[in-house]
Motif scaffolding. Sequence first.
Motif, mmCIF file in Angstrom:
data_model
loop_
_atom_site.group_PDB
_atom_site.id
_atom_site.type_symbol
_atom_site.label_atom_id
_atom_site.label_comp_id
_atom_site.label_asym_id
_atom_site.label_seq_id
_atom_site.Cartn_x
_atom_site.Cartn_y
_atom_site.Cartn_z
ATOM 1 N N UNK A 131 0.826 -1.205 0.000
ATOM 2 C CA UNK A 131 0.000 0.000 0.000
ATOM 3 C C UNK A 131 0.860 1.255 0.000
ATOM 4 N N UNK A 132 1.891 1.273 0.861
ATOM 5 C CA UNK A 132 2.771 2.444 0.916
ATOM 6 C C UNK A 132 3.443 2.684 -0.427
ATOM 7 N N UNK A 145 -3.157 -7.106 12.806
ATOM 8 C CA UNK A 145 -2.017 -6.333 12.324
ATOM 9 C C UNK A 145 -1.493 -6.979 11.051
ATOM 10 N N UNK A 146 -0.532 -6.297 10.412
ATOM 11 C CA UNK A 146 0.076 -6.840 9.199
ATOM 12 C C UNK A 146 -0.387 -6.094 7.959
ATOM 13 N N UNK A 147 0.196 -6.464 6.811
ATOM 14 C CA UNK A 147 -0.187 -5.800 5.568
ATOM 15 C C UNK A 147 -1.568 -6.258 5.114
ATOM 16 N N UNK A 148 -2.046 -5.676 4.025
ATOM 17 C CA UNK A 148 -3.422 -5.934 3.584
ATOM 18 C C UNK A 148 -3.645 -7.410 3.279
ATOM 19 N N UNK A 149 -2.695 -8.012 2.549
ATOM 20 C CA UNK A 149 -2.835 -9.423 2.208
ATOM 21 C C UNK A 149 -2.858 -10.309 3.433
ATOM 22 N N UNK A 157 -7.626 1.526 1.096
ATOM 23 C CA UNK A 157 -6.492 0.616 0.951
ATOM 24 C C UNK A 157 -6.826 -0.521 -0.002
ATOM 25 N N UNK A 158 -8.006 -1.069 0.139
ATOM 26 C CA UNK A 158 -8.426 -2.177 -0.727
ATOM 27 C C UNK A 158 -8.633 -1.698 -2.159
ATOM 28 N N UNK A 159 -9.215 -0.524 -2.320
ATOM 29 C CA UNK A 159 -9.410 0.012 -3.668
ATOM 30 C C UNK A 159 -8.071 0.248 -4.361
ATOM 31 N N UNK A 160 -7.119 0.806 -3.641
ATOM 32 C CA UNK A 160 -5.835 1.141 -4.255
ATOM 33 C C UNK A 160 -5.071 -0.103 -4.688
ATOM 34 N N UNK A 161 -5.243 -1.205 -3.960
ATOM 35 C CA UNK A 161 -4.547 -2.439 -4.303
ATOM 36 C C UNK A 161 -5.411 -3.354 -5.181
#
Length: 306
Positions: free
Chosen positions: A16-17, A150-154, A174-178
Motif C-alpha cells: 500500500x505504501x 495487524x500486518x499488511x493488507x494481504x 487501501x483495498x481500492x488502491x490495491x
Amino acid sequence: MRTPMNLKLGSRKSALALWQTHHVADLLRAAHPGLTVEIVTMDTLGDLRTDVPLPAIGAKGLFTQELEAALASDAIDLAVHSLKDLPSTLPEGMKFAGSPRRASPLDAFISTRYATFDEVPDGATIATGSQRRKAQLLHRRPNLKFADLRGNIGTRLEKLEREGFDGIIMAHAALERLEMGERVTSALPADQYVPAVGQGAIGLESRIGRDDIDALIAPILDEATMRAVTAERIFMRRLEGGCSVALGAYCEPAETPGQWVFHAWVSSTDGQQCLHESRTGEDPDQLASALVEDFLERGARSILRA
C-alpha cells in the motif's frame, strides 16, 4: 526559485505504501516533465512490531519516525505517508506539506459469512487493530468479541479465513488502491462510524524551509482535500488524539454549495462513554474548533483517558 529536477521520495515497504508513493511520483512527473524521481524505502517501528497491538507499543510516530530521520538528514526530499498515520504534532523542523485528492475515507466491513455488519450476531468475533473502530462497534454492539489484527493488507485478508473471524474492519481506500475492492462486503457510513483523521488521504511531509519542494508539489495538491484534512487535524491536535485513543473526525462538502459537514467522535475504549456529533457550516476550521470546545466542555479528555 529553481525547481529541483531530481527528487527522492521516502516510503515504507508495504504494498500500500509503495502504491501511494508511486502514485505521488506519477503525479509529479506529469506536472513536471523531465523530473527524475527516486523512491527510497525503509522499515518503521510499526512495520517491525506486527506481533504487538499498536497501543501496547506506546510510541508516537510508529510509521513515520524513520522517514522523518531521513528527511532531517536530507537522505530524502519528501516523505509519503498514509495521512492517518501522520501525528498532528510533528517533530521540530518538519511540516505536513499537503495531500493530493482523497480517496474513500470510509471503513470497510469484510466477511465471508455476513452481507452487512448489521447481520453479525451477538457473540461474533470481529478483528481490527484500531481502538477507534473497536470502540465504535462496541458502542452499537456491546456483546461482540474482538481480536487484534495487524500486518499488511494481504496478511489481514488471509487471517480472516485462517483464524475463522466473523468479519474484519479495514480502510476502504487501501483495498481500492490495491485493486481488491471486490473483497469489501459493505462500507460503514461515515455519519455513524466516523473515520480516522485523514483516512483515505495521502500525506506529504517535508522539512520546513524547503520552498523548492513546496513549489514542486503545489500542482498536485487538492484544495478540497486540504481544507477537510487540515480541519480534521486541528480537531485531533487540540484533543491530543493519537492511534491509541478512540477518536474520529471527518469533514466533507455538504450538498449545499459552500457548506461543509464535520463529523466528530470521541469515546472510551469500551465504547460506553461517547460524544458524537455532526455539524454544518461554511468554514471547516471553525467547525473543528467549535466542536473541540463543545467536546471539552462535555468531558472529552476524561472520556478519552477512560
